[in-house]
Design a protein around this motif. Structure first.
Motif, PDB file in Angstrom:
ATOM      1  N   GLU A 239      18.271 -22.515 -14.249  1.00 21.94           N
ATOM      2  CA  GLU A 239      17.332 -21.412 -13.954  1.00 21.94           C
ATOM      3  C   GLU A 239      17.971 -20.340 -13.089  1.00 21.94           C
ATOM      4  O   GLU A 239      17.331 -19.720 -12.236  1.00 21.94           O
ATOM      5  N   VAL A 240      19.268 -20.127 -13.303  1.00 22.44           N
ATOM      6  CA  VAL A 240      20.006 -19.108 -12.572  1.00 22.44           C
ATOM      7  C   VAL A 240      20.817 -18.304 -13.574  1.00 22.44           C
ATOM      8  O   VAL A 240      21.451 -18.883 -14.470  1.00 22.44           O
ATOM      9  N   ARG A 241      20.799 -17.005 -13.451  1.00 25.82           N
ATOM     10  CA  ARG A 241      21.670 -16.174 -14.275  1.00 25.82           C
ATOM     11  C   ARG A 241      22.963 -15.936 -13.507  1.00 25.82           C
ATOM     12  O   ARG A 241      22.929 -15.468 -12.358  1.00 25.82           O
ATOM     13  N   LEU A 251      32.000  -6.612 -16.423  1.00 25.28           N
ATOM     14  CA  LEU A 251      31.451  -7.909 -16.808  1.00 25.28           C
ATOM     15  C   LEU A 251      32.454  -8.660 -17.670  1.00 25.28           C
ATOM     16  O   LEU A 251      32.861  -8.188 -18.742  1.00 25.28           O
ATOM     17  N   LEU A 252      32.837  -9.872 -17.201  1.00 26.35           N
ATOM     18  CA  LEU A 252      33.769 -10.720 -17.941  1.00 26.35           C
ATOM     19  C   LEU A 252      33.073 -11.884 -18.619  1.00 26.35           C
ATOM     20  O   LEU A 252      33.531 -12.359 -19.662  1.00 26.35           O
ATOM     21  N   ALA A 253      31.985 -12.384 -18.035  1.00 29.50           N
ATOM     22  CA  ALA A 253      31.244 -13.500 -18.627  1.00 29.50           C
ATOM     23  C   ALA A 253      29.888 -13.579 -17.953  1.00 29.50           C
ATOM     24  O   ALA A 253      29.730 -13.171 -16.794  1.00 29.50           O
ATOM     25  N   GLN A 254      28.920 -14.149 -18.671  1.00 24.64           N
ATOM     26  CA  GLN A 254      27.620 -14.387 -18.098  1.00 24.64           C
ATOM     27  C   GLN A 254      26.947 -15.543 -18.796  1.00 24.64           C
ATOM     28  O   GLN A 254      27.274 -15.871 -19.939  1.00 24.64           O
ATOM     29  N   SER A 255      25.995 -16.157 -18.086  1.00 24.91           N
ATOM     30  CA  SER A 255      25.259 -17.289 -18.656  1.00 24.91           C
ATOM     31  C   SER A 255      23.902 -17.361 -17.981  1.00 24.91           C
ATOM     32  O   SER A 255      23.712 -16.858 -16.879  1.00 24.91           O
ATOM     33  N   GLY A 256      22.970 -18.037 -18.653  1.00 25.86           N
ATOM     34  CA  GLY A 256      21.641 -18.236 -18.100  1.00 25.86           C
ATOM     35  C   GLY A 256      20.766 -17.010 -18.213  1.00 25.86           C
ATOM     36  O   GLY A 256      21.197 -15.929 -18.625  1.00 25.86           O
ATOM     37  N   HIS A 257      19.516 -17.220 -17.863  1.00 23.81           N
ATOM     38  CA  HIS A 257      18.522 -16.149 -17.906  1.00 23.81           C
ATOM     39  C   HIS A 257      17.649 -16.231 -16.659  1.00 23.81           C
ATOM     40  O   HIS A 257      17.465 -17.296 -16.076  1.00 23.81           O
ATOM     41  N   LEU A 258      17.108 -15.093 -16.284  1.00 21.54           N
ATOM     42  CA  LEU A 258      16.162 -15.064 -15.172  1.00 21.54           C
ATOM     43  C   LEU A 258      14.808 -15.569 -15.670  1.00 21.54           C
ATOM     44  O   LEU A 258      14.198 -14.976 -16.555  1.00 21.54           O
ATOM     45  N   GLN A 259      14.355 -16.658 -15.086  1.00 19.22           N
ATOM     46  CA  GLN A 259      13.084 -17.241 -15.493  1.00 19.22           C
ATOM     47  C   GLN A 259      12.412 -17.821 -14.255  1.00 19.22           C
ATOM     48  O   GLN A 259      12.926 -18.766 -13.648  1.00 19.22           O
ATOM     49  N   ALA A 260      11.296 -17.239 -13.856  1.00 18.91           N
ATOM     50  CA  ALA A 260      10.570 -17.712 -12.684  1.00 18.91           C
ATOM     51  C   ALA A 260       9.741 -18.915 -13.075  1.00 18.91           C
ATOM     52  O   ALA A 260       8.782 -18.802 -13.848  1.00 18.91           O
ATOM     53  N   GLY A 261      10.116 -20.075 -12.571  1.00 19.00           N
ATOM     54  CA  GLY A 261       9.375 -21.288 -12.870  1.00 19.00           C
ATOM     55  C   GLY A 261       8.151 -21.431 -11.986  1.00 19.00           C
ATOM     56  O   GLY A 261       7.977 -20.739 -11.002  1.00 19.00           O
TER      57      GLY A 261
END
Length: 671
Positions: A239-241, A251-261
């Protein structure tokens, strides 16, 4: 400000409780944020160390050319229409140039712009091409290096010339497009896809500015790395971008999405949080864009080797996003920046829950405290009002105590508190004043009765003394004045005694007068007509209402009071002065005013004029009868018999005085 308002103001002081609680909740929200920020920074440092330890493909140099992924197919024509989506992230080249690099499945693209108004043109194959405006393109791979000269004498297609010995597998010539306009020139070139280079050098030469025609700025090529993105996805918390950025923010790489649980707060809770609790947050515009480069202060601090955190608005209602930027690499050599972003509704929910609990408790306490204080203030005001009304009704205008004790006692005397003490003190005071007033009221009749005999003795003794002296011999001349003065003093004392007796008889006569239904207007009119022959050259004006004024009263008493007022007015009005008699109807009765021209009343005497034996006239000369001041006293008795009052005052223009007689209907007696 009355007592209830004062106590209500005291009750409002309890608002300090919710204010203090609000400050505490804000402090709690700040502490929660600091704890969450420290935890995210620790996670970011752990991921950054893991990337270095696993040998992830990170930049080796501090500077590089970033190659973007082409979102749309690119046509090599020298125009920038195909490059419009990438234009905001163009990279500077030289003082007045910029470059865009992109790649797709078909190849590697280069788009260079040079802003200048003076042009020196030549084709790449011309001998003097290096002295004209041109672009040097350098391709490096390992130890191999090739340089190309890109120049054109006219817009359109051109062929680049190789400046170095050819290398097997690399193109000897490059074909591109050259375009010009009034603001400068543009070059667009496509490199074949199989060509792989490690570094790229670019050099813009402006013939009008001079310089080294072969100088290039050689940098490593940075790309978005799917391999690095997979490694980052494996290491980043849930749960972390996460984003890995080059030292300059690419920007070289990214993963995850912003999602408020967790549960989402309602719109009202979100409004309360943002208006009352939330500390200032950064704008979300720079973070929510899917941009290839982030140029933010947090990235700059992390590039300098200092971890940094920032809070910003979330993408959902009442959510906040915490971003932590930490450097990647060893101390003294930063190879990139790791940016972790975590959306959360926990902090707003906890803060809102604490605030609503506090507000509900404070509101309840405020209502209870305010209600109790308001009830207490109302009860206290009513009790003090009863005490005030009883004190105001206790004493009449002549000093007598009139009906102050309902059921025989002063109100609130049975109360055990301080109000009861005050009521008992008032009761004792009025009892003493009432007794003393009754004594003074009967003093005149007592004195008149007691003084009659001594005066008779003194008078008869003077008569006998005079007869005895005259029988023996003639009365000596020097003794005659003394005997005359003694007789005059005895006469004046007798007059005073008779006046005191007369005042007592008048009180009883006025109290026994019977009322009848009359037209008060005709009573006043008749008195005015009777006064005209008595006032001499003075002017008398009479103002009466147009309609009849029926009243249940004692007309002979009213006429007697008017006679006394006229007699008093004539004593002070000049021979050519004026008098005004007016009758005015009131809701509860009538008002008769007699004004006269003359000297003003002393302020200290206005309240005493209607007392017995009080007069402002000059003292009588020896031998004259003294003025006893009973006329205005009779006026007051008549007014009180009719349930009204008598007053005197100076006119507003200072030309004289006015005496006012206020009358009400007398009570009707039952048959």
């Amino acid at each position: 400000m009355n007592l209830r308002r004062k106590l209500l103001l005291v009750a409002l002081c309890t608002l300090a409780l919710p204010v203090a609680g609000w400050l505490y909740v804000r402090q709690m929200e700040t502490l929660l944020r600091e704890g969450q920020a420290q935890a995210l920074v620790a996670s970011a440092r752990a991921v950054a160390r893991s990337l270095v330890a696993t040998g992830a493909a990170l930049p080796q140099d501090a500077r590089g050319w970033y190659v973007e992924q082409a979102a749309t197919p690119i046509t090599v024509d020298g125009y920038g229409d195909d490059w419009a989506p990438l234009t905001p992230w163009s990279q500077p080249l030289g003082p007045r140039g910029s470059v865009l690099l992109a790649e797709d499945a078909d190849g590697f693209y280069l788009y260079v712009q040079q802003r200048q108004t003076r042009r020196v043109r030549a084709d790449a194959d011309d001998p003097g091409a290096l002295r004209a405006d041109h672009l040097i393109l350098e391709l490096d791979r390992g130890d191999a290096r090739l340089r190309y000269l890109l120049a054109s004498a006219a817009p359109g297609s051109f062929t680049a010339r190789l400046l170095d010995p050819p290398v097997p597998g690399w193109p000897d010539r490059l074909v591109g497009q050259w375009q010009e306009d009034g603001g400068g020139w543009r070059v667009e070139v496509q490199l074949p896809r199989p060509l792989v280079v490690d570094r790229l050098g670019l050099g813009l030469y402006d013939a009008s500015a001079g310089g080294d025609p072969l100088a290039v700025d050689a940098r490593s090529l940075w790309h978005y790395s799917p391999t690095l993105a997979q490694e980052l996805d494996r290491l980043a918390p849930e749960e972390v971008r996460a984003r890995v950025l080059a030292p300059t923010g690419w920007l070289l790489a990214q993963s995850g999405h912003l999602q408020a649980g967790g549960p989402q707060p309602g719109w009202f809770s979100a409004l309360v949080y943002r208006a009352l609790l939330a500390n200032p947050v950064e704008d979300a515009a720079s973070w929510t864009q899917d941009a290839p480069r982030l140029d933010l202060p947090e990235i700059a601090r992390a590039r300098a080797g200092k971890p940094s955190t920032v809070w910003r608005d979330g993408e959902t209602r009442a959510s906040v996003v915490l971003a932590a930027a930490v450097p990647i690499g060893t101390p003294g050599r930063v190879r990139g920046v790791l940016l972790l972003e975590q959306a959360s509704t926990t902090v707003p929910l906890l803060a809102n829950r604490a605030l609503f609990t506090l507000l509900a408790t404070s509101f309840g306490v405020l209502l209870v405290a305010g209600g109790i204080l308001l009830w207490f203030a109302t009860r206290l005001s009513l009790r003090l009002g009863r005490l005030r009304d009883a004190a105001e009704r206790a004493q009449m205008a002549d000093g007598r105590i009139d009906g102050l004790f309902a059921q025989g006692r002063f109100p609130l005397t049975a109360a055990p508190d301080e109000i009861g003490d005050l009521a008992r003190s008032f009761e004792r005071l009025f009892e003493a004043v009432g007794g003393y007033t009754d004594y003074l009221r009967t003093l005149a009749s007592k004195l008149s009765h007691e003084l009659n005999t001594p005066l008779a003795i003194v008078k008869s003794s003077l008569d006998n003394l005079e007869h005895a002296l005259q029988a023996n011999a003639a009365l000596p001349p020097e003794a005659q004045p003394y005997l005359a003065r003694a007789r005059d003093g005895v006469a004046r004392l007798g007059t005073l005694v008779r006046a005191m007796s007369e005042a007592s008889r008048m009180e009883r006569a006025i109290a026994a007068a019977e009322a009848e239904d009359v037209d008060l207007r005709e009573v006043v009119r008749g008195c005015a007509e009777a006064y005209r022959p008595l006032i001499g050259a003075r002017e008398l004006t009479c103002q009466l209402p147009e309609a009849p004024l029926p009243m249940h009263c004692a007309p002979e008493l009213i006429a007697q009071a008017l006679d006394k007022l006229l007699d008093n007015a004539l004593s002070f009005t000049p021979a050519d002065g004026w008098l005004r008699l007016a009758l005015i109807a009131r809701e509860d009765g009538a008002e008769i005013t007699l004004a006269n021209q003359g000297p003003p009343l002393p302020a200290a005497m206005q309240a005493r004029l209607f007392d017995s034996l009080v007069s402002l006239r000059d003292k009588a000369t020896p031998g004259d009868a003294p003025h006893l001041g009973l006329g205005l006293y009779v006026v007051r008795l008549v007014a009180e018999r009719h349930g009204g009052s008598a007053s005197a005052g100076n006119l507003g223009d200072g030309s004289g005085v006015a005496f006012t007689l206020r009358l009400r209907n007398m009570p009707r007696q039952r048959l």
